[in-house]
Motif scaffolding. Structure first.
Motif, PDB file in Angstrom:
ATOM      1  N   ASP A 392      33.458 -26.638 -31.155  1.00 45.13           N
ATOM      2  CA  ASP A 392      35.040 -27.086 -30.896  1.00 45.13           C
ATOM      3  C   ASP A 392      35.315 -28.472 -30.720  1.00 45.13           C
ATOM      4  N   SER A 393      34.509 -29.279 -29.716  1.00 42.77           N
ATOM      5  CA  SER A 393      34.710 -30.710 -29.798  1.00 42.77           C
ATOM      6  C   SER A 393      33.978 -31.363 -30.799  1.00 42.77           C
ATOM      7  N   ARG A 394      33.117 -30.777 -31.644  1.00 40.82           N
ATOM      8  CA  ARG A 394      32.297 -31.604 -32.655  1.00 40.82           C
ATOM      9  C   ARG A 394      31.362 -32.608 -31.914  1.00 40.82           C
ATOM     10  N   ALA A 395      31.090 -32.115 -30.594  1.00 43.04           N
ATOM     11  CA  ALA A 395      30.202 -33.355 -29.882  1.00 43.04           C
ATOM     12  C   ALA A 395      28.904 -33.518 -30.464  1.00 43.04           C
ATOM     13  N   PRO A 396      28.319 -34.665 -30.529  1.00 40.86           N
ATOM     14  CA  PRO A 396      27.128 -34.759 -30.672  1.00 40.86           C
ATOM     15  C   PRO A 396      26.129 -34.529 -29.385  1.00 40.86           C
ATOM     16  N   PHE A 397      24.749 -34.391 -29.700  1.00 41.97           N
ATOM     17  CA  PHE A 397      23.758 -34.181 -28.678  1.00 41.97           C
ATOM     18  C   PHE A 397      23.697 -35.539 -27.608  1.00 41.97           C
ATOM     19  N   ALA A 398      23.516 -35.167 -26.466  1.00 44.95           N
ATOM     20  CA  ALA A 398      23.169 -36.202 -25.307  1.00 44.95           C
ATOM     21  C   ALA A 398      21.573 -36.929 -25.863  1.00 44.95           C
ATOM     22  N   SER A 399      20.906 -36.247 -26.566  1.00 44.72           N
ATOM     23  CA  SER A 399      19.644 -37.005 -26.915  1.00 44.72           C
ATOM     24  C   SER A 399      20.042 -38.027 -28.155  1.00 44.72           C
ATOM     25  N   ASP A 400      18.939 -38.836 -28.445  1.00 43.85           N
ATOM     26  CA  ASP A 400      19.093 -39.962 -29.451  1.00 43.85           C
ATOM     27  C   ASP A 400      19.539 -39.294 -30.524  1.00 43.85           C
ATOM     28  N   ALA A 401      20.552 -39.817 -31.423  1.00 43.06           N
ATOM     29  CA  ALA A 401      20.923 -39.281 -32.934  1.00 43.06           C
ATOM     30  C   ALA A 401      19.457 -38.998 -33.803  1.00 43.06           C
ATOM     31  N   GLY A 402      19.465 -37.857 -34.126  1.00 40.62           N
ATOM     32  CA  GLY A 402      18.359 -37.431 -34.974  1.00 40.62           C
ATOM     33  C   GLY A 402      17.359 -36.692 -34.444  1.00 40.62           C
ATOM     34  N   THR A 403      17.207 -36.817 -33.096  1.00 35.67           N
ATOM     35  CA  THR A 403      16.114 -36.023 -32.057  1.00 35.67           C
ATOM     36  C   THR A 403      16.249 -34.575 -32.834  1.00 35.67           C
ATOM     37  N   VAL A 404      17.506 -34.037 -32.431  1.00 33.41           N
ATOM     38  CA  VAL A 404      17.469 -32.483 -32.685  1.00 33.41           C
ATOM     39  C   VAL A 404      17.303 -32.049 -34.176  1.00 33.41           C
ATOM     40  N   GLY A 405      17.888 -33.076 -35.256  1.00 34.86           N
ATOM     41  CA  GLY A 405      17.653 -32.955 -36.526  1.00 34.86           C
ATOM     42  C   GLY A 405      16.110 -33.034 -36.856  1.00 34.86           C
ATOM     43  N   TYR A 406      15.389 -34.032 -36.406  1.00 32.04           N
ATOM     44  CA  TYR A 406      14.165 -34.137 -36.547  1.00 32.04           C
ATOM     45  C   TYR A 406      13.352 -32.618 -36.146  1.00 32.04           C
ATOM     46  N   ARG A 407      13.702 -32.239 -35.096  1.00 31.55           N
ATOM     47  CA  ARG A 407      13.089 -30.919 -34.383  1.00 31.55           C
ATOM     48  C   ARG A 407      13.395 -29.853 -35.424  1.00 31.55           C
ATOM     49  N   CYS A 408      14.428 -29.815 -35.862  1.00 31.41           N
ATOM     50  CA  CYS A 408      14.893 -28.617 -36.847  1.00 31.41           C
ATOM     51  C   CYS A 408      13.986 -28.833 -38.297  1.00 31.41           C
ATOM     52  N   ARG A 409      13.946 -29.911 -38.441  1.00 33.85           N
ATOM     53  CA  ARG A 409      13.199 -30.262 -39.935  1.00 33.85           C
ATOM     54  C   ARG A 409      11.901 -30.090 -39.810  1.00 33.85           C
ATOM     55  N   GLU A 410      11.176 -30.350 -38.457  1.00 34.89           N
ATOM     56  CA  GLU A 410       9.876 -30.056 -38.393  1.00 34.89           C
ATOM     57  C   GLU A 410       9.399 -28.326 -38.310  1.00 34.89           C
ATOM     58  N   ARG A 411      10.554 -27.599 -37.948  1.00 35.16           N
ATOM     59  CA  ARG A 411      10.493 -26.232 -37.949  1.00 35.16           C
ATOM     60  C   ARG A 411      10.262 -25.901 -39.414  1.00 35.16           C
ATOM     61  N   CYS A 412      11.404 -26.283 -40.287  1.00 31.38           N
ATOM     62  CA  CYS A 412      11.508 -25.974 -41.445  1.00 31.38           C
ATOM     63  C   CYS A 412      10.053 -26.018 -42.167  1.00 31.38           C
ATOM     64  N   PHE A 413       9.564 -27.271 -42.121  1.00 26.04           N
ATOM     65  CA  PHE A 413       8.607 -27.749 -42.634  1.00 26.04           C
ATOM     66  C   PHE A 413       7.228 -26.854 -42.281  1.00 26.04           C
ATOM     67  N   ALA A 414       7.269 -26.327 -41.034  1.00 20.35           N
ATOM     68  CA  ALA A 414       6.064 -25.400 -40.781  1.00 20.35           C
ATOM     69  C   ALA A 414       6.642 -24.010 -41.224  1.00 20.35           C
TER      70      ALA A 414
END
Ligand code: PXG
Length: 466
Positions: A392-414
């Motif tokens: 709803d708020s379109r909030a970013p994550f508290a972690s550094d930008a890209g941390t979550v995206g990288y983790r998701c990309r690693e799951r995709c790669f696996a």
């Protein structure tokens, strides 16, 4: 000499790669520890790695293998052209059949009076050419001081000194003294991240009017051109609000500013038309092309130039002092020509528009129901999803930008799916030949990867908003 074949063990290939091969846009020492994944074969939308894993390529290589991997027809054209005329230049009053035939084909496909092609070896080189072209145009018109180019933050136009300067990527500027002089940047039309409480339409107008403000600030007699990607690709597949491009067009027309559409990704069918400019109603003076032009089978790019700009420069009474050894390389041009013919013969642009896009759109939009996904965008076969801890708020994550995206990309790669991340956005641009059955596989793997990423974030306490 070390003979390297696909049959060396993976570990040995990785060792040699780390010892001798410096990778683009990579922290090489870190990669050397981990070992690169070695890709050995491609067929259609599928890649095989050196361990025999079958990977579905949701990125068409680097947004380029539009016609799919493993086309024998293109290999045969390349071999024939190498035998017939492997190389000749087009500098000193000579030409050759592939360069001529390809230029005529591009002019046939390109809209309106975009009738002239200047060849380069890549998108970056083509954008360097564009800087020269627009400045030369105004010089010949007797306005040499009209030499500033306006581009956008988080745009991508390549990684040469010129291309990297036109681009608006902070990471590129931070290394090596970019941007070069007389290139300036305005904001990007990224409503999801930057639109606040505005509607997308309001925000699109706000961003477009930054161009007008910048022209007023500099003086229209100083501004040569504006450059933008119809949809920002490397910036995260940022689809501009519907109000954006019509307003940019109005402003360029009003102030007499040349408009360059960088179609390196959006060209040749990616958005469901031959060019992204058609999808968004843009009427550019120059288009940058590369990637899908040859479906990545050979390195080739170029600038498609309208009659007025071409005639001004061509009729100046002087040489245009610019060109590359491989401008219009015969093998690359022959391959690109056959690639475009195959796209026409097989109706690949129509396949994107009528089959693959509608089928993927339904499934892609359904991803927005996933707890991790905010918006899901798809134009043609170019899509992105925004990962967020609060839809709803379109909030970013508290972690550094890209941390979550990288983790998701690693799951995709696996999970044997190539889906990239840009910050915390996930992006896809599969080969344009992808079938509904393959789209089902892509979506199944993406969903599994999102589920695993979500579970991991939960257990690691990373689902917090900034
Ligand atoms: N313009 C645009 C719009 C591009 O996307 C270039 C120019 C430069 O093309 P060359 O052929 O010089 O690379 C590009 C290239 C990524 C990524 O991470 C994107 C590109 C290149 C490398 C990585 O998405 N786009």
């Amino acid at each position: 000499m070390t003979k390297i074949t696909n049959h060396l063990p993976t570990k040995e290939l990785q060792r040699l790669d780390a010892a001798h091969h410096m990778h683009p846009f990579t922290e090489d020492a870190a990669l050397a520890k981990k070992g690169a994944r070695i890709i050995t074969r491609g067929k259609g939308v599928w890649l095989t790695d050196s361990e025999g894993q079958e990977i579905i390529d949701g990125m068409a290589g680097l947004w380029c293998v539009n016609i799919g991997y493993g086309r024998k027809d293109l290999a045969e054209v390349a071999a024939r052209q190498m035998e017939e005329l492997c190389y000749y230049n087009t500098f000193f009053q000579t030409s050759h059949v592939p360069a001529i035939a390809l230029a005529a084909k591009i002019a046939e496909l390109a809209p309106d009076d975009l009738n002239h092609v200047f060849y380069a070896g890549s998108g970056s080189e083509a954008n360097d050419t564009n800087i020269r072209l627009v400045r030369r145009y105004w010089e010949v018109k007797g306005q040499p001081e009209k030499n500033i180019l306006i581009a956008r933050k988080n745009g991508y136009h390549g990684s040469t000194m010129g291309g990297g300067s036109l681009g608006g990527m902070a990471g590129i500027w931070a290394q090596g003294g970019l941007p070069i002089p007389n290139i300036t940047h305005i904001g990007e039309p990224n409503w999801w991240a930057q639109g606040g409480d505005m509607t997308p339409e309001e925000f699109g107008l706000l961003r477009a009017r930054e161009l007008e403000a910048k022209i007023e600030e500099l003086g229209a007699d100083r501004v040569a051109a504006f450059i933008g990607e119809p949809i920002q690709g490397a910036g995260g597949v940022i689809v501009p609000p519907a109000t954006y491009w019509p307003e940019i067009q109005r402003i360029c027309d009003k102030y007499g500013i040349l408009l360059i559409a960088d179609e390196v990704i959006t060209g040749f069918g990616r958005t469901g038309n031959w060019f992204g400019s058609e999808t968004f109603g843009i009427k550019p003076h120059i288009m940058t092309i590369a990637k899908g032009l040859s479906s990545g089978y050979a390195p080739i790019g170029g600038s498609i130039i309208c009659d007025e700009v071409y005639e001004t420069i061509a009729g100046s009474g002087e040489d245009f002092n610019h060109g590359y050894t491989y401008s219009g390389h015969p093998v690359a041009a022959a391959v690109a020509l056959r690639n475009l013919e195959l796209m026409q013969e097989e109706g690949i642009v129509e396949h994107v528009r009528d089959v693959a896009h509608p089928y993927l759109m339904e499934r892609w939009q359904a991803l927005a129901d996933h707890p991790l996904v905010g918006e899901a965008k798809l134009v043609g076969l170019m899509g992105s999803i925004a990962l967020t801890p609060n839809k709803d708020s379109r909030a970013p994550f508290a972690s550094d930008a890209g941390t979550v995206g990288y983790r998701c990309r690693e799951r995709c790669f696996a999970n044997n799916l190539i889906m990239r991340h840009v910050g915390d956005r996930m992006i896809i641009a599969p080969p344009l030949v992808i079938t509904p059955a393959e789209i089902d596989i892509l979506i199944a793997r993406a969903t599994k990867s999102l589920d695993e990423c979500y579970a991991g974030l939960k257990s690691d306490g990373l689902l917090k908003a900034a």
